[in-house]
Design a protein around this motif. Structure first.
Motif, PDB file in Angstrom:
ATOM      1  N   MET A   1      -4.330  -3.271   1.198  1.00  0.00           N
ATOM      2  CA  MET A   1      -4.802  -3.514  -0.292  1.00  0.00           C
ATOM      3  C   MET A   1      -5.275  -4.962  -0.463  1.00  0.00           C
ATOM      4  O   MET A   1      -6.065  -5.047  -1.283  1.00  0.00           O
ATOM      5  N   TRP A   2      -4.678  -5.793   0.087  1.00  0.00           N
ATOM      6  CA  TRP A   2      -5.404  -7.298   0.102  1.00  0.00           C
ATOM      7  C   TRP A   2      -6.505  -7.334   0.818  1.00  0.00           C
ATOM      8  O   TRP A   2      -7.482  -8.045   0.149  1.00  0.00           O
TER       9      TRP A   2
ATOM     10  N   ALA B   1      -7.488   4.271  -1.751  1.00  0.00           N
ATOM     11  CA  ALA B   1      -6.604   4.920  -0.941  1.00  0.00           C
ATOM     12  C   ALA B   1      -7.629   5.739   0.142  1.00  0.00           C
ATOM     13  O   ALA B   1      -6.852   5.832   1.144  1.00  0.00           O
ATOM     14  N   GLU B   2      -8.878   6.061   0.104  1.00  0.00           N
ATOM     15  CA  GLU B   2      -9.412   6.598   0.912  1.00  0.00           C
ATOM     16  C   GLU B   2      -9.750   5.655   2.257  1.00  0.00           C
ATOM     17  O   GLU B   2      -9.627   6.092   3.444  1.00  0.00           O
ATOM     18  N   ARG B   3     -10.173   4.547   1.826  1.00  0.00           N
ATOM     19  CA  ARG B   3     -10.443   3.471   2.723  1.00  0.00           C
ATOM     20  C   ARG B   3      -8.967   3.141   3.483  1.00  0.00           C
ATOM     21  O   ARG B   3      -8.943   3.036   4.759  1.00  0.00           O
TER      22      ARG B   3
ATOM     23  N   GLN C   1      -2.108   6.538  -2.099  1.00  0.00           N
ATOM     24  CA  GLN C   1      -1.890   5.806  -3.748  1.00  0.00           C
ATOM     25  C   GLN C   1      -0.651   5.827  -4.262  1.00  0.00           C
ATOM     26  O   GLN C   1      -0.327   4.611  -4.946  1.00  0.00           O
ATOM     27  N   LYS C   2       0.170   6.661  -4.292  1.00  0.00           N
ATOM     28  CA  LYS C   2       1.507   6.890  -4.860  1.00  0.00           C
ATOM     29  C   LYS C   2       2.348   5.867  -4.344  1.00  0.00           C
ATOM     30  O   LYS C   2       3.129   5.163  -4.721  1.00  0.00           O
ATOM     31  N   ARG C   3       2.284   5.690  -2.765  1.00  0.00           N
ATOM     32  CA  ARG C   3       3.054   4.564  -2.216  1.00  0.00           C
ATOM     33  C   ARG C   3       2.541   3.305  -2.415  1.00  0.00           C
ATOM     34  O   ARG C   3       3.445   2.368  -2.443  1.00  0.00           O
ATOM     35  N   CYS C   4       1.281   3.207  -2.501  1.00  0.00           N
ATOM     36  CA  CYS C   4       0.834   1.764  -2.676  1.00  0.00           C
ATOM     37  C   CYS C   4       1.374   1.336  -4.090  1.00  0.00           C
ATOM     38  O   CYS C   4       1.689   0.155  -4.342  1.00  0.00           O
TER      39      CYS C   4
END
Length: 519
Positions: free
Chosen positions: A410-411, A418-420, A446-449
């Motif tokens: 994410m950083w 999410a796909e990347r 994405q949910k976990r992020c």
């Protein structure tokens, strides 16, 4: 056509006028025998006449052969065509063609002169005119424009009434006696010449009396110029979508997106941007558009908050793990800067006058290459730690190492990619046997992020709260120390003042008493 009609209605009279009867088997046998005999006769006739020449074949019977209209000993060629009970269809009437010459002949023969006809046509056109089809997103001042248009309509109605009055005067002038006719006494203003002159004077003043004032015409031109007639609904939707995406204050991104999407010049987009925020109340559904823009701005603000939280966590991790490395590098950089400034301040005259130092000069310590945060995190993201707490026991389907890798991705790529991140997980050698982590789809990642972001925000809030409490505690201790120091100083001053006063009292007691002379 007539022959086909005869074929269709052949035998209709006998059927319609026939009466019922009884037939026996003998009658039927007789009819069948008669038909067989007739068939044999016709076949014999065909075999006899089959050798005729095709080049001389004719259906009219003018070649001496049998007439095809003869049947049963009767020739139906000259039979009455309208005989019988068959209903004849009426003949279709064709419309008369449009005669252009007749139309223009009628139009040119209308009463009045060419000038009055032109004025009448202009008044009728202004009376029927509905005005330009302005859209609300073109940012015209439609209420004021409609007022000026209504004023034009009123002027056109008055002009049309004046034209009718002029035509009436001209009609009256044609029937009025001439002023030079001595046999008829003509009152003043009733002669043909005077009425004609009156009609001409009124016609000459039509353009002067029945038009908008210069102020209204100038205002109308300004209202037409302040709009954007070349903007259509597609351009307006692209403009609103760009503001939702970038926010209302990122003007550069909005102008670039709209100019690239709709093919307009950047100056035109900037002008429309300024006019939109000055006159957006003229749009019918401006509240809905503003709500969507504000919703997009809230989303942008939320993404910025998430990005700041991720950066804060990464910076804290780098400071905790690699502070000494970067601190040593900063010291070396400072030493190098000081040496460079000293060398620059040493002029050639000073170097010639000053004695040369003995021995070889000391070489500066080389500064190692400083790795970037991306290079550092690429190999150290596994050392990132999280404070899950008691409430996260039931949500630990992911390991701390997996959460650390999600934080690093994410950083690196940004929140929402999410796909990347999924492709990064598939390529990471650290998870080549972690089938649970590698088999997650983009929605689950994405949910976990989002869960990791909430955990980081909670951790940052706790650290920030502890820091604020420590600062507040330090401030209170500092104030307490200052108060104690002030009290001690006050106490010392009081003791000193008391000591001074007691010393002065003792000096007063030690002084000699004056002698009594009378004694």
């Amino acid at each position: 056509k007539d022959e086909l009609m005869h074929m269709v209605r052949f035998g209709a009279d006998q059927i319609l006028s026939g009466k019922g009867g009884t037939y026996t088997d003998e009658d039927i046998d007789a009819l069948i025998a008669k038909g067989d005999a007739r068939t044999e006769e016709m076949q014999a006739k065909l075999q006899k006449d089959a050798k005729h020449d095709l080049a001389s074949f004719s259906l009219l019977g003018d070649d001496g052969g049998p007439d095809t209209f003869s049947f049963g000993g009767e020739n139906y060629r000259d039979k009455n065509k309208n005989a019988g009970n068959f209903i004849n269809l009426p003949q279709r009437e064709r419309k008369r063609n449009y005669d252009v010459n007749e139309y223009f002949r009628d139009a040119m023969n209308a009463g009045g002169s060419s000038g009055i006809r032109a004025h009448a046509a202009d008044a009728a056109a202004r009376k029927k005119r509905k005005g330009p089809n302005f859209q609300d997103f073109q940012l015209y001042n439609r209420p004021r424009f409609e007022q000026i248009q209504q004023l034009e309509l009123e002027i056109a109605v008055k002009k049309e009434a004046q034209i009718k009055a002029i035509e009436a005067i001209r009609t009256k002038a044609r029937n009025a006696p001439s002023f030079h006719n001595a046999r008829v006494s003509v009152a003043s203003g009733k002669s043909m010449e005077e009425l004609t002159q009156q009609a001409e004077d009124l016609e000459a003043r039509l353009d002067l009396d029945f038009k908008l004032s210069e102020k209204d015409q100038k205002e109308k031109d300004e209202l037409q110029d302040e709009g954007f007639p070349d903007w259509n609904r597609k351009d307006f939707k692209c403009f609103c979508s760009s503001m939702e995406k970038h926010g209302r204050y990122d003007i550069v991104s909005i102008v670039d997106d709209v100019a690239a999407e709709v093919g307009k010049a950047e100056e035109d987009v900037k002008k429309y941007y300024i006019a939109f925020w000055q006159n957006f109340q003229r749009i019918a559904d401006h509240k809905r558009i503003i709500d969507r823009i504000e919703k997009g701005e809230k989303k942008i603000l939320r993404l910025r908050q998430i990005r700041d939280s991720i950066n804060e966590k990464i910076d804290r991790h780098l400071q905790e793990k690699f502070r000494d490395i970067y601190k040593g590098i900063e010291v070396l950089k400072k030493q190098e800067e000081e040496a460079a400034s000293a060398a620059a301040s040493d002029t050639p005259s000073k170097r010639s006058s000053s004695p040369k130092p003995k021995g070889t000069p000391k070489k500066p310590t080389p500064i190692p290459d400083v790795p970037t945060p991306d290079q550092v995190l690429q190999y150290t993201w596994r050392t990132i730690k999280f404070s899950y707490g008691q409430n996260w026991k039931g949500y630990r389907a992911y390991t701390e190492e997996e959460d650390a890798f999600l934080l690093y991705c994410m950083w690196k790529h940004g929140f929402g990619m999410a796909e990347r991140i999924r492709m990064e997980i598939r390529r990471a050698w650290q998870f080549r046997f972690d089938w649970f982590f590698k088999s997650r789809n983009a929605q689950e990642i994405q949910k976990r992020c989002e869960a990791v972001v909430r955990l980081i925000e909670k951790e940052n809030d706790e650290i920030r709260k502890k820091k604020e409490e420590a600062e507040q505690k330090a401030i209170l201790e500092d104030q307490k120390k200052k108060a104690e120091a002030a009290a001690a100083a006050k106490k010392a001053l009081a003791e000193e003042a008391q000591a001074t006063s007691s010393a002065s009292n003792q000096q007063g007691d030690a002084q000699p008493q004056p002698m009594d002379v009378s004694a």
